[in-house]
Design a protein around this motif. Sequence first.
Motif, PDB file in Angstrom:
ATOM      1  N   ASP A  14      31.501 -15.195 -28.006  1.00  8.40           N
ATOM      2  CA  ASP A  14      30.732 -14.483 -26.985  1.00  8.40           C
ATOM      3  C   ASP A  14      30.017 -15.444 -26.043  1.00  8.40           C
ATOM      4  OD1 ASP A  14      31.496 -12.064 -28.012  1.00  8.40           O
ATOM      5  OD2 ASP A  14      29.665 -11.735 -29.157  1.00  8.40           O
ATOM      6  N   VAL A  15      29.390 -16.457 -26.630  1.00 14.20           N
ATOM      7  CA  VAL A  15      28.552 -17.372 -25.848  1.00 14.20           C
ATOM      8  C   VAL A  15      29.374 -18.267 -24.936  1.00 14.20           C
ATOM      9  CG1 VAL A  15      26.962 -19.328 -26.035  1.00 14.20           C
ATOM     10  CG2 VAL A  15      26.677 -17.349 -27.525  1.00 14.20           C
ATOM     11  N   THR A  16      30.532 -18.704 -25.412  1.00 10.60           N
ATOM     12  CA  THR A  16      31.320 -19.695 -24.665  1.00 10.60           C
ATOM     13  C   THR A  16      32.482 -19.089 -23.898  1.00 10.60           C
ATOM     14  OG1 THR A  16      32.797 -20.152 -26.546  1.00 10.60           O
ATOM     15  CG2 THR A  16      30.756 -21.428 -26.403  1.00 10.60           C
ATOM     16  N   PRO A  28      25.609 -27.690 -24.781  1.00  5.40           N
ATOM     17  CA  PRO A  28      26.167 -27.317 -26.084  1.00  5.40           C
ATOM     18  C   PRO A  28      25.475 -26.101 -26.666  1.00  5.40           C
ATOM     19  CG  PRO A  28      24.589 -29.078 -26.355  1.00  5.40           C
ATOM     20  CD  PRO A  28      24.727 -28.862 -24.869  1.00  5.40           C
ATOM     21  N   VAL A  29      26.133 -25.472 -27.615  1.00  5.14           N
ATOM     22  CA  VAL A  29      25.479 -24.534 -28.515  1.00  5.14           C
ATOM     23  C   VAL A  29      24.912 -25.379 -29.650  1.00  5.14           C
ATOM     24  CG1 VAL A  29      25.785 -22.635 -30.144  1.00  5.14           C
ATOM     25  CG2 VAL A  29      26.995 -22.613 -27.948  1.00  5.14           C
ATOM     26  N   LEU A  30      23.646 -25.190 -29.984  1.00  5.96           N
ATOM     27  CA  LEU A  30      23.019 -25.913 -31.080  1.00  5.96           C
ATOM     28  C   LEU A  30      23.066 -25.054 -32.337  1.00  5.96           C
ATOM     29  CD1 LEU A  30      19.828 -27.288 -29.271  1.00  5.96           C
ATOM     30  CD2 LEU A  30      22.072 -28.387 -29.506  1.00  5.96           C
ATOM     31  N   CYS A  31      23.491 -25.634 -33.439  1.00 11.72           N
ATOM     32  CA  CYS A  31      23.544 -24.928 -34.716  1.00 11.72           C
ATOM     33  C   CYS A  31      22.716 -25.723 -35.713  1.00 11.72           C
ATOM     34  CB  CYS A  31      24.987 -24.789 -35.187  1.00 11.72           C
ATOM     35  SG  CYS A  31      25.172 -23.812 -36.712  1.00 11.72           S
ATOM     36  N   THR A  68      30.858 -19.257 -41.450  1.00  8.50           N
ATOM     37  CA  THR A  68      31.643 -19.800 -40.343  1.00  8.50           C
ATOM     38  C   THR A  68      32.190 -18.692 -39.461  1.00  8.50           C
ATOM     39  OG1 THR A  68      32.265 -21.739 -41.654  1.00  8.50           O
ATOM     40  CG2 THR A  68      33.617 -21.233 -39.733  1.00  8.50           C
ATOM     41  N   GLU A  69      32.664 -17.610 -40.058  1.00  6.72           N
ATOM     42  CA  GLU A  69      33.196 -16.512 -39.265  1.00  6.72           C
ATOM     43  C   GLU A  69      32.095 -15.862 -38.429  1.00  6.72           C
ATOM     44  OE1 GLU A  69      35.902 -14.369 -37.404  1.00  6.72           O
ATOM     45  OE2 GLU A  69      36.308 -15.980 -38.849  1.00  6.72           O
ATOM     46  N   THR A  70      30.888 -15.773 -38.977  1.00  8.28           N
ATOM     47  CA  THR A  70      29.748 -15.230 -38.233  1.00  8.28           C
ATOM     48  C   THR A  70      29.445 -16.109 -37.029  1.00  8.28           C
ATOM     49  OG1 THR A  70      28.801 -14.301 -40.254  1.00  8.28           O
ATOM     50  CG2 THR A  70      27.311 -14.602 -38.391  1.00  8.28           C
ATOM     51  N   VAL A  71      29.467 -17.411 -37.235  1.00  5.34           N
ATOM     52  CA  VAL A  71      29.225 -18.351 -36.139  1.00  5.34           C
ATOM     53  C   VAL A  71      30.361 -18.303 -35.126  1.00  5.34           C
ATOM     54  CG1 VAL A  71      29.009 -20.806 -35.545  1.00  5.34           C
ATOM     55  CG2 VAL A  71      27.789 -19.887 -37.521  1.00  5.34           C
ATOM     56  N   ARG A  72      31.593 -18.202 -35.615  1.00  8.36           N
ATOM     57  CA  ARG A  72      32.746 -18.161 -34.707  1.00  8.36           C
ATOM     58  C   ARG A  72      32.659 -16.956 -33.764  1.00  8.36           C
ATOM     59  NH1 ARG A  72      36.707 -18.854 -38.092  1.00  8.36           N
ATOM     60  NH2 ARG A  72      37.552 -20.862 -37.404  1.00  8.36           N
ATOM     61  N   PRO A  77      21.403 -16.803 -25.646  1.00 11.90           N
ATOM     62  CA  PRO A  77      21.664 -16.017 -26.863  1.00 11.90           C
ATOM     63  C   PRO A  77      21.306 -16.794 -28.130  1.00 11.90           C
ATOM     64  CG  PRO A  77      23.523 -15.892 -25.349  1.00 11.90           C
ATOM     65  CD  PRO A  77      22.614 -16.955 -24.816  1.00 11.90           C
ATOM     66  N   VAL A  78      20.795 -16.079 -29.108  1.00  9.65           N
ATOM     67  CA  VAL A  78      20.376 -16.683 -30.369  1.00  9.65           C
ATOM     68  C   VAL A  78      21.002 -15.913 -31.528  1.00  9.65           C
ATOM     69  CG1 VAL A  78      18.415 -17.041 -31.932  1.00  9.65           C
ATOM     70  CG2 VAL A  78      18.189 -17.607 -29.499  1.00  9.65           C
ATOM     71  N   LEU A  79      21.543 -16.651 -32.494  1.00 12.03           N
ATOM     72  CA  LEU A  79      22.004 -16.070 -33.750  1.00 12.03           C
ATOM     73  C   LEU A  79      21.069 -16.552 -34.850  1.00 12.03           C
ATOM     74  CD1 LEU A  79      24.004 -14.631 -35.674  1.00 12.03           C
ATOM     75  CD2 LEU A  79      25.345 -16.763 -35.700  1.00 12.03           C
ATOM     76  N   TYR A  80      20.464 -15.603 -35.571  1.00 16.03           N
ATOM     77  CA  TYR A  80      19.571 -15.925 -36.682  1.00 16.03           C
ATOM     78  C   TYR A  80      20.275 -15.472 -37.956  1.00 16.03           C
ATOM     79  CZ  TYR A  80      15.023 -16.503 -39.036  1.00 16.03           C
ATOM     80  OH  TYR A  80      13.985 -16.916 -39.851  1.00 16.03           O
TER      81      TYR A  80
END
Length: 288
Positions: free
Chosen positions: A274-276, A88-91, A265-269, A217-220
């Motif tokens: 990209d990640v998935t 999974p992607v962890l958020c 949410t749009e930033t995460v989407r 990949p990491v989103l901060y």
Amino acid sequence: MPYVETGEVETYYEHHGEGPPVVFIHGLGWDHRSWRPQLTALEDEYQVVAYDYRGHGETTGSGASVRSISQLAGDLHALVDELGIEQPVLCAHSYGGLIAAEYAIQYPDAVSGIVFADARTAVGETTVERVMFRLQPVFDRAADVVGEARVERVLEFLAKRVGGMEEGPEKEVPELGMTTSEYAEDAGEAFSSEAQETCMDAALAYVGTSPTDFHVPVLYAYGERTGGAIASKAKQLERAPTDVRVEEIVGASHGVMLDRPDVFTETVREFLADVTSEQDVGAPAADG
């Protein structure tokens, strides 16, 4: 209500949608409801899971059962394994960042990406923070003498003056039917002082990591009005040698996913796309 046994506790979770899996981890004193806007917005595209970890929300067991960040990461692994979710992607929000970070360290091949939403990967990175956390038991005892309201006003003052944290916009979150601060107060009523103490002890004992420590990949993402420690970390990460993407959410404070849910949410989407993009579709969601 869906539960999974993780160690000696029954962990409550919600599991919706189909597609690449995303697991949401709430912050200290909050619960799975903090991710309602994201669950609603993403469940048509992704398999989404939100849960309550030990000492929080609907999960059974007392706060005394919390012993370490490693244990909390182990609980998450048991949940993911039971649901048949792969990579999974962890958020994670706030304190939940410690759990996500430790999970990625313990199970490096079981994560596709990490979203740190105004989240910690270490605690007590500054002298002021360490003092504040160590003084928490003193504040708790003072509340018994002078009253909780007075102590809360002192803590709010310190958060603003010392930590640099400001309040976010006071708009009702439709998925919750209340504002961010109202939700935080509501969730906090079920969060015992015992759970707070054991969770903070676990955090202070945790060695900590950096968002640059991971091969995925990491989103901060952080709120414009958040505390100084998180904002300072974001500035450092803009020069990261690994795939760390830094996004400031304008107008949001620490409750970034509730203060500006559409923008967050749009930033995460975009990150998830990209990640998935080359990831196999995960197992279908269970009822719940």
